[in-house]
Design a protein around this motif. Sequence first.
Motif, PDB file in Angstrom:
ATOM      1  N   VAL A  33       0.707  -1.078   0.021  1.00 24.31           N
ATOM      2  CA  VAL A  33       0.066   0.096   0.136  1.00 24.31           C
ATOM      3  C   VAL A  33       1.004   1.171   0.312  1.00 24.31           C
ATOM      4  CG1 VAL A  33      -1.926   1.280   1.177  1.00 24.31           C
ATOM      5  CG2 VAL A  33      -1.672  -1.251   1.153  1.00 24.31           C
ATOM      6  N   LEU A  34       0.939   2.056  -1.040  1.00 22.19           N
ATOM      7  CA  LEU A  34       1.564   3.260  -1.298  1.00 22.19           C
ATOM      8  C   LEU A  34       0.813   4.336  -0.741  1.00 22.19           C
ATOM      9  CD1 LEU A  34       2.754   2.963  -4.957  1.00 22.19           C
ATOM     10  CD2 LEU A  34       4.135   2.180  -2.962  1.00 22.19           C
ATOM     11  N   ASN A  35       1.519   5.362  -0.151  1.00 20.85           N
ATOM     12  CA  ASN A  35       0.964   6.581   0.549  1.00 20.85           C
ATOM     13  C   ASN A  35       1.951   7.806   0.061  1.00 20.85           C
ATOM     14  OD1 ASN A  35       1.454   8.341   3.274  1.00 20.85           O
ATOM     15  ND2 ASN A  35      -0.487   8.577   2.286  1.00 20.85           N
ATOM     16  N   VAL A  55      -3.019   5.325  -1.394  1.00 19.37           N
ATOM     17  CA  VAL A  55      -3.877   6.168  -0.810  1.00 19.37           C
ATOM     18  C   VAL A  55      -2.937   7.539  -0.264  1.00 19.37           C
ATOM     19  CG1 VAL A  55      -5.407   6.428   1.378  1.00 19.37           C
ATOM     20  CG2 VAL A  55      -4.833   4.114   0.605  1.00 19.37           C
ATOM     21  N   GLY A  56      -3.779   8.661  -1.020  1.00 16.62           N
ATOM     22  CA  GLY A  56      -3.200   9.814  -0.770  1.00 16.62           C
ATOM     23  C   GLY A  56      -3.579  10.642   0.311  1.00 16.62           C
ATOM     24  N   GLU A  63      -7.483  12.757  11.109  1.00 20.56           N
ATOM     25  CA  GLU A  63      -8.659  12.266  10.273  1.00 20.56           C
ATOM     26  C   GLU A  63      -7.898  11.541   9.173  1.00 20.56           C
ATOM     27  OE1 GLU A  63     -10.532  15.222  12.840  1.00 20.56           O
ATOM     28  OE2 GLU A  63      -8.656  15.311  11.563  1.00 20.56           O
ATOM     29  N   GLY A  64      -6.873  12.171   8.580  1.00 25.80           N
ATOM     30  CA  GLY A  64      -6.071  11.654   7.509  1.00 25.80           C
ATOM     31  C   GLY A  64      -5.416  10.288   7.725  1.00 25.80           C
ATOM     32  N   ALA A  71      -8.501   2.665   4.715  1.00 22.96           N
ATOM     33  CA  ALA A  71      -8.349   2.202   3.328  1.00 22.96           C
ATOM     34  C   ALA A  71      -7.414   1.192   2.843  1.00 22.96           C
ATOM     35  CB  ALA A  71      -7.979   3.583   2.334  1.00 22.96           C
ATOM     36  N   ALA A  72      -6.327   1.310   3.619  1.00 19.76           N
ATOM     37  CA  ALA A  72      -5.274   0.216   3.860  1.00 19.76           C
ATOM     38  C   ALA A  72      -5.742  -1.253   4.197  1.00 19.76           C
ATOM     39  CB  ALA A  72      -4.081   0.438   4.492  1.00 19.76           C
ATOM     40  N   GLY A  73      -6.793  -1.208   5.097  1.00 17.12           N
ATOM     41  CA  GLY A  73      -7.128  -2.516   5.580  1.00 17.12           C
ATOM     42  C   GLY A  73      -6.090  -3.065   6.632  1.00 17.12           C
ATOM     43  N   PRO A  74      -6.292  -4.344   7.138  1.00 15.24           N
ATOM     44  CA  PRO A  74      -5.283  -4.883   8.080  1.00 15.24           C
ATOM     45  C   PRO A  74      -3.806  -4.847   7.479  1.00 15.24           C
ATOM     46  CG  PRO A  74      -7.289  -6.246   7.992  1.00 15.24           C
ATOM     47  CD  PRO A  74      -7.347  -5.208   6.922  1.00 15.24           C
ATOM     48  N   VAL A  75      -2.733  -4.536   8.190  1.00 21.24           N
ATOM     49  CA  VAL A  75      -1.311  -4.452   7.720  1.00 21.24           C
ATOM     50  C   VAL A  75      -0.717  -5.282   8.585  1.00 21.24           C
ATOM     51  CG1 VAL A  75      -1.740  -2.423   6.309  1.00 21.24           C
ATOM     52  CG2 VAL A  75      -0.732  -2.105   8.776  1.00 21.24           C
ATOM     53  N   ASP A  76       0.117  -6.118   8.078  1.00 26.41           N
ATOM     54  CA  ASP A  76       1.461  -6.681   8.786  1.00 26.41           C
ATOM     55  C   ASP A  76       2.383  -6.149   8.919  1.00 26.41           C
ATOM     56  OD1 ASP A  76      -0.411  -9.387   8.623  1.00 26.41           O
ATOM     57  OD2 ASP A  76      -0.345  -9.055   6.642  1.00 26.41           O
ATOM     58  N   VAL A  77       3.125  -5.504   7.893  1.00 24.65           N
ATOM     59  CA  VAL A  77       4.114  -4.630   7.937  1.00 24.65           C
ATOM     60  C   VAL A  77       3.844  -2.987   8.120  1.00 24.65           C
ATOM     61  CG1 VAL A  77       6.358  -4.370   6.994  1.00 24.65           C
ATOM     62  CG2 VAL A  77       5.395  -6.414   6.859  1.00 24.65           C
TER      63      VAL A  77
END
Length: 251
Positions: A33-35, A55-56, A63-64, A71-77
């Motif tokens: 997932v990029l930001n 996700v920008g 809030e951001g 938007a990213a959902g569950p992340v492991d890293v």
Amino acid sequence: MFLSGKRALVTGSTSGIGLAIARALRAEGAEVVLNGFGDEAEIAKLREELGAIHVGADLTTREGCEELMAAAGPVDVLVNNAGMQYVSPVEDFPVGKWDAIIALNLTSAFHTIRLAVPHMKSAGWGRIINTASAHSKVASPFKSAYNAAKHGLDGLTKTVALEVATDGITCNCISPGYVWTPLVEGQIPDTMAARGLSRDEVINDVLLVKQATKKFVQPSEIGALAVFLCRDEAQNVTGANWSIDGGWTAE
């Protein structure tokens, strides 16, 4: 590819250090997932290259940060890499700049970590990596907000590491010195003009004066270190602040 089936979020990953970390994690199989901000066409190319979502969100606000994590959902890293800089004497330091730097460089990491940890705990595995700086260990004048934020990020890293130590989660800092990125390269002509120096003099006598190796850190080197910290062999590496600064903080 030992990260296959795992999702990695890297903030500030549309260029520079963050992009190098995202590429390194993707090469090991992670879903990325990029930001970050940037040219929409270039970001579209990165999404295609990495098979990633983008996700920008504006991470200077709570809030951001919450928008990003939802938007990213569950992340492991989780790699907290987004940051900004401003240079000014403390008595003249714009209050708005102080607030923005602390918000992005430090507070956003608190928000992403607090929202990522519940999934990591339930999964029994997680890796949190915070991009700090040599300025998390030593200070330079006229960088009060940046120094404060990066020192704070080191403290946050240690605290989180202790809290999640028995949950299969590690939390570490990576602290680079000067890294060869387009941002750094772009500063050279202005510094040449402002100080009346040659390109080599700016590189060796200004940018690399504190790096004993007299070499810029390469983004790919930071990506490789991030990959190591995700490995099972690094399961007991936690609460650490990893210098990759050409010897800057060894003095």
